[in-house]
Design a protein around this motif. Structure first.
Motif, PDB file in Angstrom:
ATOM      1  N   VAL A 293       0.432 -67.586  35.992  1.00 28.85           N
ATOM      2  CA  VAL A 293       0.356 -68.337  34.736  1.00 28.85           C
ATOM      3  C   VAL A 293      -0.292 -69.680  35.034  1.00 28.85           C
ATOM      4  CG1 VAL A 293       1.729 -69.466  32.933  1.00 28.85           C
ATOM      5  CG2 VAL A 293       2.424 -67.229  33.844  1.00 28.85           C
ATOM      6  N   ALA A 294      -1.308 -70.007  34.271  1.00 32.03           N
ATOM      7  CA  ALA A 294      -1.944 -71.317  34.434  1.00 32.03           C
ATOM      8  C   ALA A 294      -1.561 -72.173  33.234  1.00 32.03           C
ATOM      9  CB  ALA A 294      -3.454 -71.153  34.513  1.00 32.03           C
ATOM     10  N   VAL A 295      -1.235 -73.416  33.514  1.00 31.09           N
ATOM     11  CA  VAL A 295      -0.793 -74.303  32.438  1.00 31.09           C
ATOM     12  C   VAL A 295      -1.711 -75.518  32.378  1.00 31.09           C
ATOM     13  CG1 VAL A 295       1.141 -75.666  31.554  1.00 31.09           C
ATOM     14  CG2 VAL A 295       1.583 -73.592  32.868  1.00 31.09           C
ATOM     15  N   ASP A 296      -2.138 -75.841  31.189  1.00 29.72           N
ATOM     16  CA  ASP A 296      -2.910 -77.069  30.993  1.00 29.72           C
ATOM     17  C   ASP A 296      -1.931 -78.163  30.592  1.00 29.72           C
ATOM     18  OD1 ASP A 296      -4.515 -79.144  30.263  1.00 29.72           O
ATOM     19  OD2 ASP A 296      -5.993 -77.895  29.223  1.00 29.72           O
ATOM     20  N   ALA A 306       0.971 -72.477  37.639  1.00 33.12           N
ATOM     21  CA  ALA A 306       2.315 -73.033  37.515  1.00 33.12           C
ATOM     22  C   ALA A 306       3.137 -72.634  38.739  1.00 33.12           C
ATOM     23  CB  ALA A 306       2.969 -72.502  36.242  1.00 33.12           C
ATOM     24  N   GLN A 307       3.272 -73.570  39.665  1.00 32.59           N
ATOM     25  CA  GLN A 307       3.963 -73.275  40.915  1.00 32.59           C
ATOM     26  C   GLN A 307       4.694 -74.516  41.401  1.00 32.59           C
ATOM     27  OE1 GLN A 307       1.493 -71.536  43.926  1.00 32.59           O
ATOM     28  NE2 GLN A 307       2.927 -71.960  45.566  1.00 32.59           N
ATOM     29  N   SER A 504       8.985 -73.502  29.735  1.00 32.20           N
ATOM     30  CA  SER A 504       8.876 -73.831  31.169  1.00 32.20           C
ATOM     31  C   SER A 504       7.756 -74.820  31.473  1.00 32.20           C
ATOM     32  CB  SER A 504       8.590 -72.558  31.980  1.00 32.20           C
ATOM     33  OG  SER A 504       9.615 -71.628  31.831  1.00 32.20           O
ATOM     34  N   ALA A 505       6.683 -74.754  30.692  1.00 30.22           N
ATOM     35  CA  ALA A 505       5.484 -75.537  31.037  1.00 30.22           C
ATOM     36  C   ALA A 505       5.793 -77.009  31.294  1.00 30.22           C
ATOM     37  CB  ALA A 505       4.424 -75.365  29.952  1.00 30.22           C
ATOM     38  N   PRO A 506       6.583 -77.656  30.438  1.00 31.40           N
ATOM     39  CA  PRO A 506       6.828 -79.087  30.685  1.00 31.40           C
ATOM     40  C   PRO A 506       7.606 -79.352  31.968  1.00 31.40           C
ATOM     41  CG  PRO A 506       7.489 -78.436  28.449  1.00 31.40           C
ATOM     42  CD  PRO A 506       7.200 -77.189  29.200  1.00 31.40           C
ATOM     43  N   GLU A 507       8.350 -78.344  32.476  1.00 29.56           N
ATOM     44  CA  GLU A 507       9.144 -78.572  33.680  1.00 29.56           C
ATOM     45  C   GLU A 507       8.267 -78.826  34.904  1.00 29.56           C
ATOM     46  OE1 GLU A 507      12.175 -79.149  34.210  1.00 29.56           O
ATOM     47  OE2 GLU A 507      13.289 -78.386  32.506  1.00 29.56           O
ATOM     48  N   PHE A 508       6.997 -78.504  34.811  1.00 31.56           N
ATOM     49  CA  PHE A 508       6.101 -78.752  35.943  1.00 31.56           C
ATOM     50  C   PHE A 508       5.516 -80.157  35.896  1.00 31.56           C
ATOM     51  CE2 PHE A 508       6.223 -74.182  35.661  1.00 31.56           C
ATOM     52  CZ  PHE A 508       6.321 -73.808  36.994  1.00 31.56           C
ATOM     53  N   SER A 509       5.426 -80.709  34.701  1.00 31.20           N
ATOM     54  CA  SER A 509       4.668 -81.951  34.622  1.00 31.20           C
ATOM     55  C   SER A 509       5.347 -83.050  33.828  1.00 31.20           C
ATOM     56  CB  SER A 509       3.299 -81.683  33.992  1.00 31.20           C
ATOM     57  OG  SER A 509       3.462 -81.151  32.704  1.00 31.20           O
ATOM     58  N   GLU A 510       6.323 -82.711  32.992  1.00 30.36           N
ATOM     59  CA  GLU A 510       6.950 -83.748  32.184  1.00 30.36           C
ATOM     60  C   GLU A 510       8.338 -84.037  32.724  1.00 30.36           C
ATOM     61  OE1 GLU A 510       6.689 -82.734  28.030  1.00 30.36           O
ATOM     62  OE2 GLU A 510       4.671 -81.960  28.324  1.00 30.36           O
ATOM     63  N   ALA A 511       8.930 -85.102  32.227  1.00 30.53           N
ATOM     64  CA  ALA A 511      10.177 -85.547  32.830  1.00 30.53           C
ATOM     65  C   ALA A 511      11.424 -85.018  32.137  1.00 30.53           C
ATOM     66  CB  ALA A 511      10.205 -87.076  32.825  1.00 30.53           C
ATOM     67  N   VAL A 512      11.301 -84.618  30.892  1.00 31.21           N
ATOM     68  CA  VAL A 512      12.505 -84.292  30.125  1.00 31.21           C
ATOM     69  C   VAL A 512      13.051 -82.918  30.528  1.00 31.21           C
ATOM     70  CG1 VAL A 512      13.435 -83.992  27.813  1.00 31.21           C
ATOM     71  CG2 VAL A 512      11.614 -85.627  28.232  1.00 31.21           C
ATOM     72  N   PRO A 513      14.352 -82.824  30.805  1.00 36.06           N
ATOM     73  CA  PRO A 513      14.917 -81.543  31.235  1.00 36.06           C
ATOM     74  C   PRO A 513      15.038 -80.573  30.064  1.00 36.06           C
ATOM     75  CG  PRO A 513      16.634 -83.217  31.103  1.00 36.06           C
ATOM     76  CD  PRO A 513      15.347 -83.902  30.764  1.00 36.06           C
ATOM     77  N   SER A 514      14.436 -79.393  30.182  1.00 35.16           N
ATOM     78  CA  SER A 514      14.455 -78.474  29.048  1.00 35.16           C
ATOM     79  C   SER A 514      15.786 -77.746  28.910  1.00 35.16           C
ATOM     80  CB  SER A 514      13.314 -77.470  29.166  1.00 35.16           C
ATOM     81  OG  SER A 514      13.385 -76.830  30.404  1.00 35.16           O
ATOM     82  N   ASN A 515      16.573 -77.645  29.999  1.00 32.04           N
ATOM     83  CA  ASN A 515      17.805 -76.859  29.850  1.00 32.04           C
ATOM     84  C   ASN A 515      18.950 -77.649  29.220  1.00 32.04           C
ATOM     85  OD1 ASN A 515      18.203 -78.403  32.115  1.00 32.04           O
ATOM     86  ND2 ASN A 515      19.142 -76.765  33.328  1.00 32.04           N
ATOM     87  N   PHE A 516      18.679 -78.883  28.761  1.00 33.14           N
ATOM     88  CA  PHE A 516      19.670 -79.600  27.953  1.00 33.14           C
ATOM     89  C   PHE A 516      19.582 -79.139  26.498  1.00 33.14           C
ATOM     90  CE2 PHE A 516      20.221 -83.823  30.484  1.00 33.14           C
ATOM     91  CZ  PHE A 516      20.509 -83.092  31.625  1.00 33.14           C
ATOM     92  N   GLY A 517      18.510 -78.422  26.150  1.00 24.56           N
ATOM     93  CA  GLY A 517      18.257 -78.064  24.762  1.00 24.56           C
ATOM     94  C   GLY A 517      17.307 -79.076  24.155  1.00 24.56           C
TER      95      GLY A 517
END
Ligand SMILES: Cc1cc2nc3c(=O)[nH]c(=O)nc-3n(C[C@H](O)[C@H](O)[C@H](O)COP(=O)(O)OP(=O)(O)OC[C@H]3O[C@@H](n4cnc5c(N)ncnc54)[C@H](O)[C@@H]3O)c2cc1C
Length: 618
Positions: A293-296, A306-307, A504-517
């Motif tokens: 998967v490639a993420v922009d 995405a690795q 998942s995409a933001p988990e590679f590059s952004e700071a906000v944790p997605s598993n908080f909802g």
């Protein structure tokens, strides 16, 4: 004449109900166990094939509320479909086996569980999950070259008091955008589902039913070569399996066909689902292919693979019912800032459960020669090299774990470790179309996988793909043709996985944790002043220095890599308002943040701590 055979028990298999199942589940993990329960509760005949015996996955999952309501729905459906006499009962106290009550109930409590004791009804005091009571985010990223800490506490989600099928969300994005409510050992939840299916199988075999509702083959796999999958002229696939003998051979689990055992013909199932986890050899055999998967990330570099690399450790330390995330800055040899994520997951009332996963910066190589610990030319498979490698890896983990747990490296070094440190590479991969036969699809991680930091993989399989399987049976019951029903099923599986990849995409590059909802993520942004437009620096996968890593090997969960020490039963310390890099003397050499170059420790320091937010989010 009956010939004596060393494996007579395994060879004398009663094959009633094994052929031509309605639903054939290949790989009994999160996705297929839930799918099998839905098929069973819909009045369909289920056959399951699994090669590793009983569930084994040792990770601790964060679990969305949906799962509880789904179990409640299955309990109700079982009664509608089969009546009280058709539902299993506890072998200990003869009470009806209700999945939802074993999972969570207001009449029982959380704690250190032995899953089979709860499932059997021997332990009536505990339920399987712990509830999440603390959701914390520590943002330790530098601001303008200065250490800076912002801590955000968000309110845990309110607990449901009873299962309610009306609260089930079938939209995976909505599920993943919701917060995690429970924490549990993956194995416990998998065991719950498998034991239920086993109980039905046993009931029906003992009752002498000609076609038991469930048949499970748990030391089996699809036969190799041309014998396993046989394509019929109409495009359906007939499936044959073999019985396995598993053994530990020079540190690896090997599986061969049990000597003398025959091939077992499972016939042509109405629907088969292959969900064998990350990398399915059976899917591959059927021509299924995945791609990276490639993420922009919107940083001007276009799409990148995405690795990310992590170190996982299970240690005996009290984290309580807590989901804590941290993001910190580290500086590479190029002088650039990289962001590192860490996660700590515990379990309510179980002081010995602590899963801590820490990210490894893209530039970091655990090479004892490069680090000057060993002379040039030391063989990489020599005991000295391996010992030094493990030492560096563990030290790196401890530094990062100290940052998220607010404990010293020294103290952590004396805590018992049950698993790890295990270095693994997370690479997102996905297929184009889950449909691989007229009667078969690929699901779960075998179809595609996102980032584990979303706490979304099992949720995508159990809440997304499995409810698509439920819809498949409902669609057929409404008179829709199987071809149309399976096309919808495949489209649904793809949509669910796409939703996971999007989260998942933001988990590679952004700071906000997605598993908080999503809603709590917004709160974190608002409280911490994180600019959502700012992105992490990432290296292209092919430019990284460490690309020979593999994803976690499932068999690893069945070994205990043990460092003996203490069980730390004291609560975690309060989170300090001070950034770790401001707590040590500049010349001490110690660096809790794991940074590679000397850090600037002067100037204005912005430290803000938000108040604990007691108000439940809607
Ligand atoms: C460290 C970590 C933390 C995680 N945390 C979370 C979390 O908090 N929340 C969450 O939702 N998800 C989480 N996940 C992800 C989750 O564990 C997976 O996404 C999920 O287990 C995938 O389910 P599955 O059904 O696709 O496959 P699995 O659950 O992996 O099951 C596959 C099954 O197939 C069997 N199998 C394999 N090959 C064969 C074969 N040839 N024949 C027969 N059987 C076979 C395996 O033995 C296994 O039992 C986490 C993952 C990791 C690594």
């Amino acid at each position: 004449m009956v010939l004596a055979h060393p494996h007579m028990d395994e060879l004398n298999v009663d094959l009633r109900g094994a052929r031509d199942a309605d639903f054939l589940a290949i790989g009994l993990g999160a996705t297929n166990l839930m799918s099998a329960l839905f098929a069973l509760a819909s009045g369909r005949r289920v056959v399951g094939v699994e090669m590793r015996g009983d569930p084994f996955l040792g990770v601790h999952w964060n679990i969305r509320e949906n799962v509880y309501h789904q179990f409640g729905l299955i309990d109700e459906m079982m009664l509608w479909t089969y009546g009280e006499a058709g539902v299993p009962r506890s072998p200990v106290n003869n009470k009806p086996f209700r999945l939802a009550d074993k999972f969570f109930s207001t009449h029982t409590v959380s704690g250190e569980v032995t899953a089979d004791e709860i499932i059997d009804g021997y332990d009536n005091a505990l339920h399987l999950v712990g509830t999440i009571q603390h959701i914390e985010f520590i943002d330790d990223r530098y601001r303008n070259g200065i250490p800076n800490r912002v801590v955000t506490n968000v309110a845990p989600p309110p607990l449901p008091t009873h299962p309610d099928w009306r609260k089930i969300r079938t939209n995976t994005k909505a599920v993943l955008d919701g917060p995690s409510t429970y924490q549990a050992e993956a194995r416990s939840i998998l065991l719950l589902m498998q034991r239920y299916l086993e109980a039905i199988e046993q009931m029906d075999l003992e009752a002498g039913r000609e076609t038991p509702r469930v048949r499970l083959f748990t030391h089996h796999r699809v036969a190799p070569g041309d014998q396993g999958f046989i394509r019929l002229p109409d495009g359906r696939i007939r499936i044959q399996i073999e019985t396995l003998q598993e053994f530990d051979y020079q540190g690896r689990f090997l599986r061969v066909r049990l000597p003398g055992s025959p091939i077992i013909d499972l016939g042509v199932p109405k629907l088969f689902v292959i969900a064998e986890g990350y990398h399915s050899t059976d899917a591959e055999r059927l021509g299924f292919q995945q791609h990276d998967v490639a993420v922009d990330h919107g940083d001007g570099r276009g799409s990148v693979v995405a690795q990310a690399d992590f170190v996982a450790v299970d240690m005996m330390l009290r984290i309580d019912g807590r989901l804590r995330r941290r993001i910190s800055s580290t500086f590479g040899p190029d002088g650039c800032e990289y962001w590192l994520r860490q996660i700590a997951v515990g379990h309510e009332n179980a002081p010995e459960i602590a899963w801590v996963l820490v990210q490894v910066p893209d530039y970091k190589v655990f090479d004892p020669v490069a680090e000057g610990m060993l002379p040039e030319g030391t063989e990489s498979n020599s005991p000295e090299f391996v010992a030094a490698y493990r030492h560096i890896l563990y030290d790196f983990f401890l530094e990062q774990a100290a940052g998220i747990l607010e404990l010293s490296v020294h103290e952590l070094r004396h805590v018992t470790v049950l698993y790890g440190p295990k270095l693994f590479s997370l690479v997102e991969r996905v297929g184009d179309d889950p449909r691989i036969a007229v009667n078969g699809v690929i699901a779960g991680d075998s179809f595609g996988n996102g980032h584990f930091l979303t706490s979304g993989g099992a949720m995508t399989g159990m809440c997304g793909h499995a409810t698509r399987v439920l819809e498949y049976w409902q669609t057929l019951s409404r008179g829709v043709q199987p071809e149309e029903a399976i096309v919808r099923l495949a489209a649904g599986i793809k949509a669910d996985t796409d939703a996971w990849l999007a989260v998942s995409a933001p988990e590679f590059s952004e700071a906000v944790p997605s598993n908080f909802g999503a809603e709590r993520g917004e709160k974190v942004i608002a409280a911490s002043g994180i600019d959502p437009a700012v992105r992490a620096k990432l290296l292209e996968a092919n430019r990284r220095e460490r690309h020979s890593l593999i994803p976690l090997d499932p068999s690893d969960w069945r070994r205990l890599v043990f460092r003996n020490g203490r069980i730390r039963t004291m609560p975690l310390p309060e989170i300090s308002p001070l950034h770790p890099d401001l707590r040590v003397p500049p010349d001490s050499g110690a660096d809790l943040g794991g940074n590679a170059i000397p850090l600037q420790r002067t100037g204005e320091v912005a430290v803000r701590v938000t108040e604990q937010d007691g108000a439940p989010l809607a």
